[in-house]
Design a protein around this motif. Structure first.
Motif, PDB file in Angstrom:
ATOM      1  N   GLY A  84     -12.843 -21.016  33.674  1.00 29.15           N
ATOM      2  CA  GLY A  84     -14.236 -21.054  34.080  1.00 29.15           C
ATOM      3  C   GLY A  84     -14.468 -20.557  35.487  1.00 29.15           C
ATOM      4  O   GLY A  84     -13.543 -20.137  36.196  1.00 29.15           O
ATOM      5  N   PRO A 118     -19.206 -26.025  38.697  1.00 26.37           N
ATOM      6  CA  PRO A 118     -19.168 -25.066  37.588  1.00 26.37           C
ATOM      7  C   PRO A 118     -20.466 -24.265  37.454  1.00 26.37           C
ATOM      8  O   PRO A 118     -21.565 -24.798  37.635  1.00 26.37           O
ATOM      9  CB  PRO A 118     -18.951 -25.955  36.362  1.00 26.37           C
ATOM     10  CG  PRO A 118     -18.347 -27.210  36.891  1.00 26.37           C
ATOM     11  CD  PRO A 118     -18.958 -27.411  38.250  1.00 26.37           C
ATOM     12  N   ARG A 172     -22.253 -20.936  34.903  1.00 32.06           N
ATOM     13  CA  ARG A 172     -22.109 -20.209  33.647  1.00 32.06           C
ATOM     14  C   ARG A 172     -23.279 -19.244  33.498  1.00 32.06           C
ATOM     15  O   ARG A 172     -24.367 -19.484  34.030  1.00 32.06           O
ATOM     16  CB  ARG A 172     -22.064 -21.176  32.462  1.00 32.06           C
ATOM     17  CG  ARG A 172     -21.767 -20.476  31.141  1.00 32.06           C
ATOM     18  CD  ARG A 172     -21.369 -21.412  30.033  1.00 32.06           C
ATOM     19  NE  ARG A 172     -21.154 -20.659  28.793  1.00 32.06           N
ATOM     20  CZ  ARG A 172     -20.046 -19.992  28.495  1.00 32.06           C
ATOM     21  NH1 ARG A 172     -19.038 -19.981  29.365  1.00 32.06           N
ATOM     22  NH2 ARG A 172     -19.925 -19.336  27.357  1.00 32.06           N
ATOM     23  N   ASP A 174     -28.065 -17.579  28.447  1.00 34.02           N
ATOM     24  CA  ASP A 174     -27.902 -17.348  27.015  1.00 34.02           C
ATOM     25  C   ASP A 174     -28.832 -16.249  26.504  1.00 34.02           C
ATOM     26  O   ASP A 174     -29.067 -16.131  25.301  1.00 34.02           O
ATOM     27  CB  ASP A 174     -28.142 -18.637  26.230  1.00 34.02           C
ATOM     28  CG  ASP A 174     -29.538 -19.209  26.457  1.00 34.02           C
ATOM     29  OD1 ASP A 174     -30.326 -18.609  27.219  1.00 34.02           O
ATOM     30  OD2 ASP A 174     -29.845 -20.265  25.868  1.00 34.02           O
ATOM     31  N   GLY A 191     -26.008 -17.554  36.153  1.00 33.46           N
ATOM     32  CA  GLY A 191     -27.087 -17.744  35.194  1.00 33.46           C
ATOM     33  C   GLY A 191     -28.477 -17.385  35.681  1.00 33.46           C
ATOM     34  O   GLY A 191     -29.455 -17.628  34.973  1.00 33.46           O
ATOM     35  N   ALA A 206     -17.128 -16.853  33.840  1.00 32.45           N
ATOM     36  CA  ALA A 206     -18.407 -17.546  33.661  1.00 32.45           C
ATOM     37  C   ALA A 206     -18.981 -17.352  32.265  1.00 32.45           C
ATOM     38  O   ALA A 206     -20.066 -17.873  31.963  1.00 32.45           O
ATOM     39  CB  ALA A 206     -19.410 -17.063  34.707  1.00 32.45           C
ATOM     40  N   GLY A 207     -18.283 -16.602  31.412  1.00 32.10           N
ATOM     41  CA  GLY A 207     -18.731 -16.404  30.039  1.00 32.10           C
ATOM     42  C   GLY A 207     -19.438 -15.100  29.781  1.00 32.10           C
ATOM     43  O   GLY A 207     -19.915 -14.864  28.665  1.00 32.10           O
TER      44      GLY A 207
END
Length: 257
Positions: free
Chosen positions: A132, A139, A141, A144, A194, A219-220
């Motif tokens: 991650g 954290p 991320r 979406d 994000g 971070a995806g």
């Protein structure tokens, strides 16, 4: 062999060292030179990289180093550290606080760890493959978002894209729910956290994009060249970052026209 958390601890220490050094030069009197490509290099660039290299020489003497200012040593070794001491020298020279410090750890040429440090903002983004990404230890991320028409799009190096790819630039100006122009590493960091959904970038060097790649992926997110190919030391410097696979695919379609 050190585990990844140990490398991350060392990377955080180097980011702190680099930030302290950069702040010592920022908005001060700088000696400026220009490289062959007319990009500026300052005492700060050279000084920050020298300090990071000294740290690496002490703690990882058998590792290779690829730095923007002081060249390459041991690029054929299993472990290589890649350094951009001041990512955004023109920002730095103009007193703009969105310059960064980039550090990457490559194993067999593949980024395993990346740092995007923002010395003037007091922010350190750290990404470790499989573990991650964090901002100042917390954290983070990617978003979406899966549709470009509902996304925040950042266009980096827009003047160069306009010069070399005017048709693509025109398409970019009609894309995204919101679009912004920028330079350097911070839009990619905002994507990892994000806040931004997609970033298109251009005319980069490996020390510009490989450390960033590690953070975005941890971070995806998704980060490739404009052809959708994985980034490497041999990539041509055209980069797309996106929060999701769907959004990345739409960005590739946009680039292809």
């Amino acid at each position: 062999m050190l585990v990844r958390s140990d490398y991350a601890a060392h990377a955080a220490q180097m980011a702190e060292l680099a930030a302290e050094a950069a702040r010592g030069y920022f908005r001060g009197r700088l000696g400026v030179e220009f490289k062959a490509d007319e990009s500026p290099v300052t005492q700060a660039d050279k000084g920050v990289e020298a300090q990071v290299r000294a740290y690496l020489a002490e703690h990882f003497p058998d590792h290779g180093v690829f730095g923007e200012e002081h060249g390459v040593e041991g690029l054929d070794r299993k472990h290589v550290w890649i350094i951009d001491p001041i990512d955004g020298t023109r920002s730095f020279l103009s007193g703009h606080p969105l310059f960064g410090f980039l550090l990457g750890h490559l194993v067999d040429g593949v980024p395993q760890l990346g740092v995007i440090g923002m010395p003037a903002l007091g922010e350190v983004f750290l990404g470790v493959q499989g573990q991650g990404a964090t901002l100042n230890g917390e954290p983070v991320r990617v978003s979406d978002k899966t549709r470009l028409d509902r996304s925040i799009l950042f266009v980096n190096e827009g003047d160069k894209i306009h010069r070399d790819h005017p048709a693509l630039f025109d398409r970019l100006m009609r894309s995204g729910q919101t679009r912004r122009f920028a330079y350097d590493c911070y839009p990619h960091a905002l994507l990892a956290a994000g806040h931004v959904d997609a970033v298109i970038d251009y005319d980069l060097q490996p020390y510009d994009f490989l450390p960033v790649l590690a953070v975005v992926e941890a971070a995806g997110g998704v980060m490739t060249d404009w052809d959708g190919k994985p980034l490497s030391l041999n990539s041509d410097g055209r980069v797309i970052s996106a929060a999701t696979l769907e959004l990345h695919a739409e960005m590739l379609e946009l680039v292809c026209g």
